[in-house]
Design a protein around this motif. Structure first.
Motif, PDB file in Angstrom:
ATOM      1  N   CYS A 259      -1.424  -1.542 -10.408  1.00 54.57           N
ATOM      2  CA  CYS A 259      -0.121  -1.446  -9.735  1.00 54.57           C
ATOM      3  C   CYS A 259       0.264  -2.789  -9.125  1.00 54.57           C
ATOM      4  O   CYS A 259      -0.443  -3.306  -8.263  1.00 54.57           O
TER       5      CYS A 259
ATOM      6  N   GLN B 287       2.261   1.719  -3.543  1.00 54.37           N
ATOM      7  CA  GLN B 287       1.205   2.196  -4.443  1.00 54.37           C
ATOM      8  C   GLN B 287       0.848   3.648  -4.153  1.00 54.37           C
ATOM      9  O   GLN B 287       0.574   4.424  -5.072  1.00 54.37           O
ATOM     10  N   ALA B 288       0.897   4.040  -2.896  1.00 55.20           N
ATOM     11  CA  ALA B 288       0.587   5.425  -2.522  1.00 55.20           C
ATOM     12  C   ALA B 288       1.599   6.399  -3.105  1.00 55.20           C
ATOM     13  O   ALA B 288       1.230   7.506  -3.519  1.00 55.20           O
TER      14      ALA B 288
ATOM     15  N   LEU C 152       0.821  -1.215   0.000  1.00 57.80           N
ATOM     16  CA  LEU C 152       0.000   0.000   0.000  1.00 57.80           C
ATOM     17  C   LEU C 152       0.851   1.260   0.000  1.00 57.80           C
ATOM     18  O   LEU C 152       0.524   2.237  -0.686  1.00 57.80           O
ATOM     19  N   ALA C 153       1.947   1.251   0.755  1.00 54.48           N
ATOM     20  CA  ALA C 153       2.826   2.422   0.793  1.00 54.48           C
ATOM     21  C   ALA C 153       3.454   2.670  -0.571  1.00 54.48           C
ATOM     22  O   ALA C 153       3.561   3.822  -1.019  1.00 54.48           O
TER      23      ALA C 153
ATOM     24  N   GLY D 215       0.670   6.886  -6.693  1.00 54.02           N
ATOM     25  CA  GLY D 215      -0.544   7.699  -6.759  1.00 54.02           C
ATOM     26  C   GLY D 215      -0.292   9.150  -6.404  1.00 54.02           C
ATOM     27  O   GLY D 215      -0.818  10.068  -7.049  1.00 54.02           O
ATOM     28  N   GLN D 216       0.525   9.393  -5.382  1.00 57.76           N
ATOM     29  CA  GLN D 216       0.853  10.767  -4.997  1.00 57.76           C
ATOM     30  C   GLN D 216       1.585  11.491  -6.119  1.00 57.76           C
ATOM     31  O   GLN D 216       1.339  12.679  -6.356  1.00 57.76           O
TER      32      GLN D 216
END
Length: 167
Positions: free
Chosen positions: A98, A12-13, A9-10, A16-17
């Motif tokens: 992702c 992928q974040a 998740l980190a 996304g960011q």
């Protein structure tokens, strides 16, 4: 090596960011996502089905070997000296599919599909770029940072300018 859900998740974040910062034109936040030694590469296609394999020996659409090079691109956009970037287009990046995998020690590889819709107010045109991303993330001071970004541009017949904010 199996990655934890939190690590996936980190990672992928971060991807996304990056897209959100580009769309909002938050250039300082975007630059902060990169390591000092980042390699940012958009290879050119050598024929209909073969992508360039080496930025040092083959033609590239974009090849930047350090964060300072990205900072220079941002400076040109902010200064207004880049005729191609005045007026900046409105953009909307979409990043999907992702997949996160371990890379070398302390690094992750994130592969994804992307598109970027843009409207250029200067000539009232619209265009969509699309392709695949290959991000290499490195843990720096407990945070994931982009140490490499390869942009595979699938629709490389470009009717308009191309720069970091639209790919």
């Amino acid at each position: 090596m199996k990655l934890s859900a939190a690590t996936v998740l980190a990672a992928q974040a971060v991807v996304g960011q990056e897209a959100l910062h580009l769309d909002a034109q938050r250039w300082d936040d975007w630059l902060a996502l990169f390591t000092d030694d980042v390699q940012f590469w958009v290879p050119a296609w050598t024929d209909e089905h073969t992508l360039g394999a080496s930025p040092e020996s083959e033609l590239s659409l974009v090849y930047i070997t350090a964060r300072a090079g990205l900072e220079d691109r941002v400076w040109r956009v902010r200064s207004g000296l880049s005729v191609a970037s005045t007026v900046l287009p409105r953009t909307c990046h979409q990043v999907t599919n992702c997949v996160v995998a371990p890379a070398s020690e302390g690094e992750l590889r994130v592969e994804s599909s992307w598109s970027c819709h843009q409207v250029r107010l200067k000539d009232r045109s619209q265009h969509v770029f699309f392709g695949r991303y290959e991000h290499r993330l490195r843990e720096v001071d407990g945070q994931w940072r982009i140490a490499g970004k390869k942009v595979v541009l699938l629709n490389d017949v470009i009717p308009t300018m191309l720069d970091f904010y639209c790919i």
